[in-house]
Write a protein that holds these residues in place. Structure first.
Motif, mmCIF file in Angstrom:
data_model
loop_
_atom_site.group_PDB
_atom_site.id
_atom_site.type_symbol
_atom_site.label_atom_id
_atom_site.label_comp_id
_atom_site.label_asym_id
_atom_site.label_seq_id
_atom_site.Cartn_x
_atom_site.Cartn_y
_atom_site.Cartn_z
ATOM 1 N N LEU A 1 0.718 -1.227 0.031
ATOM 2 C CA LEU A 1 0.123 -0.029 0.144
ATOM 3 C C LEU A 1 0.759 1.122 -0.008
ATOM 4 N N TYR A 2 1.949 1.145 0.353
ATOM 5 C CA TYR A 2 3.080 2.467 0.740
ATOM 6 C C TYR A 2 3.966 2.227 -0.446
ATOM 7 N N TRP A 3 4.768 1.315 -0.383
ATOM 8 C CA TRP A 3 6.257 0.878 -1.143
ATOM 9 C C TRP A 3 5.805 0.666 -2.545
ATOM 10 N N ARG A 4 6.276 1.352 -3.647
ATOM 11 C CA ARG A 4 6.279 0.548 -5.246
ATOM 12 C C ARG A 4 6.819 -0.680 -5.267
ATOM 13 N N GLN A 5 6.261 -1.672 -5.045
ATOM 14 C CA GLN A 5 6.878 -2.956 -4.847
ATOM 15 C C GLN A 5 5.852 -3.855 -5.534
ATOM 16 N N VAL A 6 6.334 -5.244 -5.863
ATOM 17 C CA VAL A 6 5.516 -6.158 -6.488
ATOM 18 C C VAL A 6 6.359 -7.364 -6.157
ATOM 19 N N MET A 7 5.544 -8.661 -5.893
ATOM 20 C CA MET A 7 6.171 -10.035 -5.441
ATOM 21 C C MET A 7 5.606 -10.807 -6.691
ATOM 22 N N CYS A 8 6.150 -11.956 -6.998
ATOM 23 C CA CYS A 8 5.992 -13.045 -8.020
ATOM 24 C C CYS A 8 5.308 -14.167 -7.244
ATOM 25 N N VAL A 9 4.576 -14.885 -8.037
ATOM 26 C CA VAL A 9 3.484 -15.732 -7.649
ATOM 27 C C VAL A 9 4.042 -17.098 -7.010
ATOM 28 N N GLU A 10 5.144 -17.551 -7.644
ATOM 29 C CA GLU A 10 5.770 -18.910 -7.305
ATOM 30 C C GLU A 10 6.743 -18.638 -6.006
ATOM 31 N N PRO A 11 6.466 -19.631 -5.116
ATOM 32 C CA PRO A 11 7.524 -19.777 -3.871
ATOM 33 C C PRO A 11 8.483 -20.648 -4.367
ATOM 34 N N LEU A 12 9.844 -20.124 -3.798
ATOM 35 C CA LEU A 12 11.121 -20.720 -4.266
ATOM 36 C C LEU A 12 11.590 -21.602 -2.794
ATOM 37 N N SER B 1 11.119 -10.447 -5.650
ATOM 38 C CA SER B 1 10.326 -9.118 -5.580
ATOM 39 C C SER B 1 11.222 -8.079 -6.323
ATOM 40 N N PHE B 2 10.562 -6.879 -6.309
ATOM 41 C CA PHE B 2 11.142 -5.920 -6.895
ATOM 42 C C PHE B 2 10.425 -4.554 -6.551
ATOM 43 N N ARG B 3 11.279 -3.663 -6.400
ATOM 44 C CA ARG B 3 10.879 -2.467 -6.106
ATOM 45 C C ARG B 3 11.255 -1.184 -7.045
ATOM 46 N N PHE B 4 10.160 -0.374 -7.363
ATOM 47 C CA PHE B 4 10.368 0.722 -8.319
ATOM 48 C C PHE B 4 10.659 2.050 -7.342
ATOM 49 N N TRP B 5 11.594 2.855 -8.082
ATOM 50 C CA TRP B 5 11.888 4.131 -7.481
ATOM 51 C C TRP B 5 11.007 5.254 -8.240
ATOM 52 N N SER B 6 11.320 6.591 -8.331
ATOM 53 C CA SER B 6 10.775 7.680 -9.144
ATOM 54 C C SER B 6 10.878 7.191 -10.631
ATOM 55 N N GLY B 7 10.399 7.991 -11.168
ATOM 56 C CA GLY B 7 10.285 7.866 -12.849
ATOM 57 C C GLY B 7 9.305 7.122 -13.649
ATOM 58 N N VAL B 8 8.153 7.792 -14.056
ATOM 59 C CA VAL B 8 7.309 6.946 -14.713
ATOM 60 C C VAL B 8 7.680 6.569 -15.933
ATOM 61 N N GLY B 9 7.090 5.178 -16.157
ATOM 62 C CA GLY B 9 7.720 4.510 -17.456
ATOM 63 C C GLY B 9 8.978 3.726 -17.084
ATOM 64 N N SER B 10 9.295 3.588 -15.840
ATOM 65 C CA SER B 10 10.351 2.515 -15.620
ATOM 66 C C SER B 10 9.761 1.072 -15.536
ATOM 67 N N SER B 11 10.414 0.109 -15.913
ATOM 68 C CA SER B 11 9.837 -1.242 -16.073
ATOM 69 C C SER B 11 10.731 -2.284 -15.704
ATOM 70 N N ILE B 12 10.277 -3.409 -15.317
ATOM 71 C CA ILE B 12 11.200 -4.660 -15.165
ATOM 72 C C ILE B 12 10.391 -5.807 -15.984
ATOM 73 N N THR B 13 10.992 -6.472 -16.604
ATOM 74 C CA THR B 13 10.498 -7.732 -17.210
ATOM 75 C C THR B 13 11.300 -9.013 -17.208
ATOM 76 N N ILE B 14 10.709 -9.998 -16.624
ATOM 77 C CA ILE B 14 11.069 -11.322 -16.332
ATOM 78 C C ILE B 14 11.346 -11.938 -17.609
ATOM 79 N N CYS B 15 12.771 -12.231 -18.122
ATOM 80 C CA CYS B 15 13.239 -12.845 -19.087
ATOM 81 C C CYS B 15 12.724 -14.265 -19.388
ATOM 82 N N GLU B 16 12.470 -14.725 -20.708
ATOM 83 C CA GLU B 16 11.964 -16.238 -20.787
ATOM 84 C C GLU B 16 13.328 -16.872 -21.193
ATOM 85 N N LEU B 17 13.694 -17.852 -20.469
ATOM 86 C CA LEU B 17 14.936 -18.424 -20.773
ATOM 87 C C LEU B 17 14.689 -19.897 -21.507
#
Length: 604
Positions: free
Chosen positions: A467-478, A587-603
């Protein structure tokens, strides 16, 4: 009735002073040609300062402009109405025969109640006054024959009825294909219960066989334990019996020596030489007071030999267990990832892009009740706030940076892989969890890409959402076997890491901030250098920037490593060796900057 003509300068661009072309309205309300305002902002003198040329209001960040379709339609309607309305009111004339028949002529005031209809028909070209019998596919509008030879020359021009007939035939074929796809899916749905039952039966048999294998292994280990304990107890009993026998023999020798000592005392008391000699010759004067040898083996040789064998057995069993479990986890995880990829490829054209992928927890969970021999030989974690934090990080969470190459190495007992080929064996396909995403993080590309935007995504309320930090997690537990994934990022700064599921989500303090609590570990690029964060402690690293990052995690062995990936090669940035209490989540966290992106690569 009269119509007032609209002045052309009413819709003139303040920059080029021409009629607006692709009008775009700024947030302040002033309107310009889209190309004019963009060129104005791109000039070196004004670049970086986005302001309105009229009211000088500044905009930061630069607004994303688009053509105003409403204004375009209004301008077009005004232009057509100006062409269609005559210069003066038109009144119907009374034919001469009407006056001859004695019909009254309507007065001018009465005739003015019925104005004349526009001179142009809606089915006529406004420029050439010809029937609109053609259709331009490039401009998507009806045109006349002269328009096709002039303004639309070189465009794809067709007759509407022919194009309609062609499209209707394509729609019929498309409908037939859709009907066939529906029938195919219905047949698959009908066969799914049998396939599910067969799969369930196979998995139940596999579970039973797995339990039997582990029970056999446990019985074998229990039998080995019993045999070793019996052997050691027998050795202990044999040694005790041998010691008791030697004790009895020594006691008998002591009695015999006391007897000889008494005989020697009697010889000493005889005064007659003849009697002394006769008595001495009768006494056995052999040397019975020799040295006594201890015929008992010291236990150090047995203890050291057995301990060495037990340590070798423990290490071999642990390595065998880890290798077998890693193989099992890899097979199950690859099957789950292949099934998810197949599902997404089959449903990519049917399912909506905002649908939430199902959680995949069965293939990745590890059991908590492991035996002590299967767990890594590590100590419990120490809280970062305790006085033992530095000592804990020195011995327990080993992380050392190379100031020359900008890399770090973990403890030598469980080293992280060094080559990308070795790590790709443990690759895993990750998907971003929509229920954890901050409200201004947009997910796309099959939940593999996250972008920071200004619009609220209107996600539903969920207890897992940040709710406060610009963060997102993945679904899969490792958990369990090693895992490896790669990602690419854009923007000025980024934080990449892993976290436990019970990390705080709604707090505004460091308890919910990736890398600033005991529940998470993260790699941070500040715009100048990398650094490692855990429990609010920063470890500075030296090395060049990397837009593609590889992450290796072995939850069982307690190894977390980050790599700089370029030209199919991986160079280690840093690695940590510690103890993870349970499954972790990328998990990933964004800072300032609209348009910043994170892409998980297909290996592949």
């Amino acid at each position: 009735m009269a119509t007032t003509a609209w002045a052309p300068d009413t819709f003139a661009c303040p920059i080029c002073l021409e009629i607006l072309k692709d009008p775009a309205t700024l947030p302040c309300g002033h309107t310009y040609c889209l190309l004019c305002i963009q060129k104005h902002w791109d000039q070196p003198a004004t670049k970086g300062s986005c302001e309105c040329p009229q009211c000088r209001q500044r905009f930061k960040p630069r607004p994303v402009l688009a053509r105003s379709n409403v204004l375009m339609e209004a301008m077009e309607k005004l232009r057509l109405s100006e062409q269609d309305v005559p210069d003066s009111p038109s009144y119907p004339e009374v034919p001469p025969s009407t006056e001859a028949l004695g019909s009254p002529v309507a007065p001018a005031s009465q005739a003015g109640l019925y104005p004349a209809l526009p001179s142009s028909s809606p089915h006529l070209c406004p420029l050439h006054q010809q029937v609109l019998e053609l259709y331009c596919c490039d401009d998507k509008q009806c045109i006349c024959d002269e328009c096709s030879l002039m303004g639309h020359k070189g465009h794809q021009v067709v007759r509407p009825d022919e194009e309609q007939h062609k499209i209707q035939q394509e729609l019929i074929e498309l409908n037939a294909r859709i009907q066939g796809s529906i029938a195919d899916r219905e047949r698959v749905i009908q066969s799914l219960p049998q396939a599910s039952q067969a799969h369930k039966s196979s998995m139940q048999k596999l579970i039973t066989d797995s339990q039997a294998v582990f029970m056999d292994v446990l019985r074998s280990v229990e039998l080995s334990r019993s045999q070793v304990l019996e052997l050691l107890q027998a050795h202990e009993s044999s040694t005790s019996v041998h010691i008791q026998a030697q004790t009895y023999q020594l006691q008998q020798e002591i009695v015999y020596l006391h007897k000889k000592q008494e005989e020697l005392k009697r010889l000493d008391s005889i005064q007659d030489p003849i009697a002394f000699l006769n008595t001495f010759m009768a006494v056995d004067c052999a040397d019975v007071a020799g040295d006594v040898a201890m015929d008992i083996r010291t236990p150090e040789t047995v203890i050291s030999g057995v301990r060495s064998s037990l340590d070798a057995f423990k290490e071999a069993a642990g390595n065998l267990t880890k290798a077998s479990l890693a193989s099992i986890f890899r097979v199950v995880n690859e099957a789950a990832a292949a099934a998810q990829a197949s599902c997404q490829s089959h449903n990519g054209g049917v399912m909506p892009s905002h649908s939430q992928p199902p959680s995949q927890s069965t293939a990745f969970q590890s059991t908590e009740g492991q035996s002590d021999s299967a767990k890594p030989d590590v100590k419990p974690k120490v809280k970062a706030s305790s006085p033992a934090t530095q000592e804990h990080h020195k011995h327990q969470g080993c992380l050392s940076a190379n100031p020359v190459e900008g890399s770090a190495s973990c403890c030598p007992s469980e080293p992280a892989p060094k080559t990308r080929e070795e790590m790709l064996k443990f690759r895993i396909g990750l998907t971003l969890d929509r229920n954890t995403a901050f409200r201004q993080i947009r997910l796309s590309d099959g939940f593999r890409k996250a972008s920071l935007c200004t619009e609220n995504q209107n996600y539903p309320d969920h207890p897992d959402r940040f709710l406060y930090w610009r963060q997102v997690m993945c679904v899969e537990p490792l958990a369990g076997s090693p895992h490896y994934w790669e990602l690419e990022w854009t923007g000025q700064r980024v934080t990449i890491g892993v976290a436990h599921k019970d990390m705080e989500r709604s707090a505004a303090d460091d308890s919910a901030r990736l890398g600033h609590n005991t529940q998470s570990w993260s790699l941070y690029w500040s715009g100048k250098a990398f650094s490692m964060w855990h429990a609010g402690k920063e470890t500075a690293l030296v090395g060049p920037k990397a837009r593609r990052i590889g992450v290796y995690l072995d939850q069982q062995a307690g190894v977390l490593a980050f790599y700089r990936v370029s030209h199919n090669q991986a160079q280690e940035i840093c690695s940590v060796h510690t103890h993870f209490d349970g499954p972790l989540f990328a998990s990933f966290r964004f800072w300032s900057g609209v348009g910043s992106s994170i892409t998980i690569c297909e290996l592949n």
